[in-house]
Design a protein around this motif. Sequence first.
Motif, PDB file in Angstrom:
ATOM      1  N   SER A  10       7.231  -3.643 -20.364  1.00 27.38           N
ATOM      2  CA  SER A  10       6.316  -3.331 -19.282  1.00 27.38           C
ATOM      3  C   SER A  10       6.929  -3.662 -17.948  1.00 27.38           C
ATOM      4  N   ALA A  11       6.468  -2.954 -16.934  1.00 23.21           N
ATOM      5  CA  ALA A  11       6.969  -3.133 -15.563  1.00 23.21           C
ATOM      6  C   ALA A  11       8.453  -2.858 -15.486  1.00 23.21           C
ATOM      7  N   ALA A  12       8.989  -2.116 -16.439  1.00 19.49           N
ATOM      8  CA  ALA A  12      10.438  -1.988 -16.492  1.00 19.49           C
ATOM      9  C   ALA A  12      10.999  -1.037 -15.462  1.00 19.49           C
ATOM     10  N   ALA A  13      10.189  -0.152 -14.916  1.00 18.18           N
ATOM     11  CA  ALA A  13      10.720   0.663 -13.823  1.00 18.18           C
ATOM     12  C   ALA A  13      11.241  -0.232 -12.726  1.00 18.18           C
ATOM     13  N   HIS A  77      -1.197   3.761  -0.613  1.00 19.18           N
ATOM     14  CA  HIS A  77      -0.841   4.909  -1.448  1.00 19.18           C
ATOM     15  C   HIS A  77      -0.420   4.496  -2.866  1.00 19.18           C
ATOM     16  N   TYR A  78       0.055   3.252  -3.024  1.00 19.38           N
ATOM     17  CA  TYR A  78       0.659   2.874  -4.302  1.00 19.38           C
ATOM     18  C   TYR A  78      -0.334   2.880  -5.463  1.00 19.38           C
ATOM     19  N   LEU A  79      -1.451   2.181  -5.327  1.00 17.59           N
ATOM     20  CA  LEU A  79      -2.355   2.030  -6.469  1.00 17.59           C
ATOM     21  C   LEU A  79      -2.931   3.361  -6.946  1.00 17.59           C
ATOM     22  N   LYS A 121       8.359   7.669 -10.536  1.00 18.04           N
ATOM     23  CA  LYS A 121       8.579   7.979  -9.120  1.00 18.04           C
ATOM     24  C   LYS A 121       7.964   6.919  -8.213  1.00 18.04           C
ATOM     25  N   VAL A 122       6.727   6.540  -8.510  1.00 15.75           N
ATOM     26  CA  VAL A 122       6.058   5.568  -7.649  1.00 15.75           C
ATOM     27  C   VAL A 122       6.551   4.152  -7.930  1.00 15.75           C
ATOM     28  N   MET A 123       6.813   3.829  -9.205  1.00 18.80           N
ATOM     29  CA  MET A 123       7.177   2.452  -9.532  1.00 18.80           C
ATOM     30  C   MET A 123       8.571   2.072  -9.050  1.00 18.80           C
ATOM     31  N   LEU A 124       9.504   3.011  -9.059  1.00 17.17           N
ATOM     32  CA  LEU A 124      10.833   2.691  -8.539  1.00 17.17           C
ATOM     33  C   LEU A 124      10.753   2.369  -7.051  1.00 17.17           C
ATOM     34  N   THR A 125       9.959   3.132  -6.321  1.00 17.38           N
ATOM     35  CA  THR A 125       9.802   2.848  -4.892  1.00 17.38           C
ATOM     36  C   THR A 125       9.049   1.541  -4.682  1.00 17.38           C
ATOM     37  N   ALA A 140      -0.286  -8.810  -3.517  1.00 19.99           N
ATOM     38  CA  ALA A 140      -1.533  -8.719  -4.285  1.00 19.99           C
ATOM     39  C   ALA A 140      -1.519  -7.508  -5.215  1.00 19.99           C
ATOM     40  N   LEU A 141      -0.941  -6.411  -4.752  1.00 20.32           N
ATOM     41  CA  LEU A 141      -0.856  -5.211  -5.587  1.00 20.32           C
ATOM     42  C   LEU A 141      -0.009  -5.445  -6.835  1.00 20.32           C
ATOM     43  N   GLU A 142       1.045  -6.262  -6.712  1.00 17.85           N
ATOM     44  CA  GLU A 142       1.869  -6.564  -7.882  1.00 17.85           C
ATOM     45  C   GLU A 142       1.018  -7.162  -8.999  1.00 17.85           C
ATOM     46  N   SER A 143       0.123  -8.064  -8.622  1.00 23.26           N
ATOM     47  CA  SER A 143      -0.729  -8.719  -9.617  1.00 23.26           C
ATOM     48  C   SER A 143      -1.718  -7.750 -10.250  1.00 23.26           C
ATOM     49  N   GLU A 144      -2.001  -6.654  -9.584  1.00 24.83           N
ATOM     50  CA  GLU A 144      -2.921  -5.666 -10.132  1.00 24.83           C
ATOM     51  C   GLU A 144      -2.189  -4.582 -10.917  1.00 24.83           C
ATOM     52  N   ILE A 145      -1.042  -4.166 -10.407  1.00 28.09           N
ATOM     53  CA  ILE A 145      -0.340  -3.029 -11.012  1.00 28.09           C
ATOM     54  C   ILE A 145       0.389  -3.416 -12.292  1.00 28.09           C
ATOM     55  N   TYR A 146       1.092  -4.550 -12.292  1.00 33.12           N
ATOM     56  CA  TYR A 146       1.905  -4.866 -13.464  1.00 33.12           C
ATOM     57  C   TYR A 146       1.100  -5.110 -14.733  1.00 33.12           C
TER      58      TYR A 146
END
Length: 730
Positions: A10-13, A77-79, A121-125, A140-146
Amino acid sequence: MTTKHFLLGSAAALALSLSACSKKADPAPEAAAVTEPASTALPDITVTDAELAGNPFRAAWTDSYGVPPFSQIKDEHYLPAVKKGLLELRTEISAIESNPDAPTFDNTIVALDQAGGALTKVMLTFGNITNTDTNDTLSALESEIYPLLTRETDAISFNPDLFKRVQAVYAQRDRLGLDEQDARLLELTYREFVRNGAALAPDVKAQVAEINAELSGLTTDFGRNLLLSTKAFKLEVADPAQLAGLSDDFRNAIKVDGEDKWVLTVDRSVYETFMTQGENRELRQKMFDGYRLRASSGEFDNGPILIRIAQLRAKRAELMGYKSHAAYQLATRMAKTPEQAEAFLVSVLTPALERAKEERADMQAMIGDEFQLEGQDWWHYAEKVRAEKYAFDGNVLKPYFELGAVRQGAFDVATKLFNVSFTPIEVETWNPVVQSWDVEDLATGEHLGVFMADMYARDSKRGGAWMSTFREASNVGENIRPIVSNNLNLITPAKGEPTLMAYDEVETLFHEFGHGLHGLLTKIKYSTFSGLDGPRDYTEFPAQLLEHWAGEPEVLAQYARHYETGEIIPQALVDKMKAASTFNQGFETTEFIAASLLDLRWHMLSPEEAAAITDARAFEKQVLDDYGILPEIEPRYRSQYFSHIFAGGYSAGYYAYLWSAILDSDGFAAFKQAGDIYDPELAGKLKKWVYESGGLREADELYRNFRGSDPTIEPLLEIRGFAEEKPIEG
């Protein structure tokens, strides 16, 4: 997100794109190793058209070489883009799983390799920006997305119907008439499904999934604590007398604009420079403690977090059928077992410690009876002894190593070895300091990729040096070339001044550029094993190998020119640099091996042993004492800020840098033996079997195809000054 990302965790991108770190880097947050059972319901994800309106991740990036439109990308835009990518991935996986046709290589294996493009595409950026220009919102987004990615990738690896299709194709592998790349993709896909737990019983999968979910949050927390604690340390100096010994360029770089005040931080470049140059012992002690005690107390204390990470990894390994997390990790690496990696480290540690004791004695003799040498003194007095023994001051070199010239020197080496060119281009960047180049094959005119360079430290950027990608190479239907970046943390010079580099920073630039070439030159059509793919103890080899060219006289003559006069670096200075090259190797090798042994010992724990640990520092001290590490030598990374292993992809693998050093030392010896550091035949083999081949074959086979034999340790020991002197016959 390609299959490589899902099956490797997980989160490997993020983790894979940032895994190619230098020997001094702090890599990105780690992917969880295995994933959640399909029987566990995935959370509902909803995203509206209104939320996606104008989202740049939903548009085709056809202009400017496919570089992300950074000026259009906002934090908000990320989430939504991640959520939409996850929904599309679910649709793609469902189509593979429920395909009424019999499983084939194309409809199952290739389809998995290509799944999740929008999410990739989004995760590499996202992964790159959160490491170079982060802020509170992104953190904060890292804690939600990963956690979302963890659950999704868990569902894929533990999907029994999907695994049955992979098994069906794998069972026919000898009858499918696959070419080498196709066969390798099938092999790796099947292997990673098995290693990630696809064959486990449902109840065991559920336990592993729970562990993964908790690890996802813990590794993110570890990295955040380290970043915040590092940035929180600032030592203000108002009395210029306290800056005795510091070079003018360093003083200017740390001076606050418009004020008679200087600020010291524990960013690695600032820390090393001050500890080497600074005469004020009291300030050295404060810097020493500020650096080594990061994230070890208070609100940013990583001790309880890393203990819990070690406990969870040990339990997960047991569930997967392995003795320890280290045993699981090394099963597919060159070292094969943690015991073999440990034995290798100890074999080099023995001569390193003996040399370190000699170095300590030399420094104490210089100090005399004034005080006893301690950890905060080593850097400073080592430089004094170096100057005395070799009449050599490393600062004298810096005027000959201007950043632009050094980088051009690296480009020239690549051109001569691999017949590639680097042409400056104007494309969008994530920060104004970033520069970009179009990379081409000079023989064919083929566009190989885009190379981008982000060289300077800033508060929003994590420490260390690393290579990453914004787009991976793939050639399934369409030939997509990579977008690669190199990241350093050089001190920003005073306005109008050039960026002058210490020689170890020059080597780091060549190192990261070696990783960059490994990504740019790839000829593998499947992103699953293109570019930097391969076991951890091999992927540092192409980067470390390129460092050897940096100090060769004929290479220095091309790029090492005085930034003011244009004078080529004097041969006498080069000779002194070479003579001093093995100086302090006892310290440098010992501090590295100390960290590597810490890593192995944390991850060789059984679940019962890990559960008994309550004090991270006490465990760490016991490990260092067990191996006889000198008390004056701190491990390169203490546990609480060892992000390579607790928030990055190097768990049970930090030894890989030294293991790869066997390969790079032996590999460069081949060029020296040929009498030409650009020997065309050797360079051709190196390009074909190392830089172009990704994970096409097992690492030891790729090395033998280049070198013609297995590596030996003697060149490494000789380079470090540890080789025994042989008597002269006759």
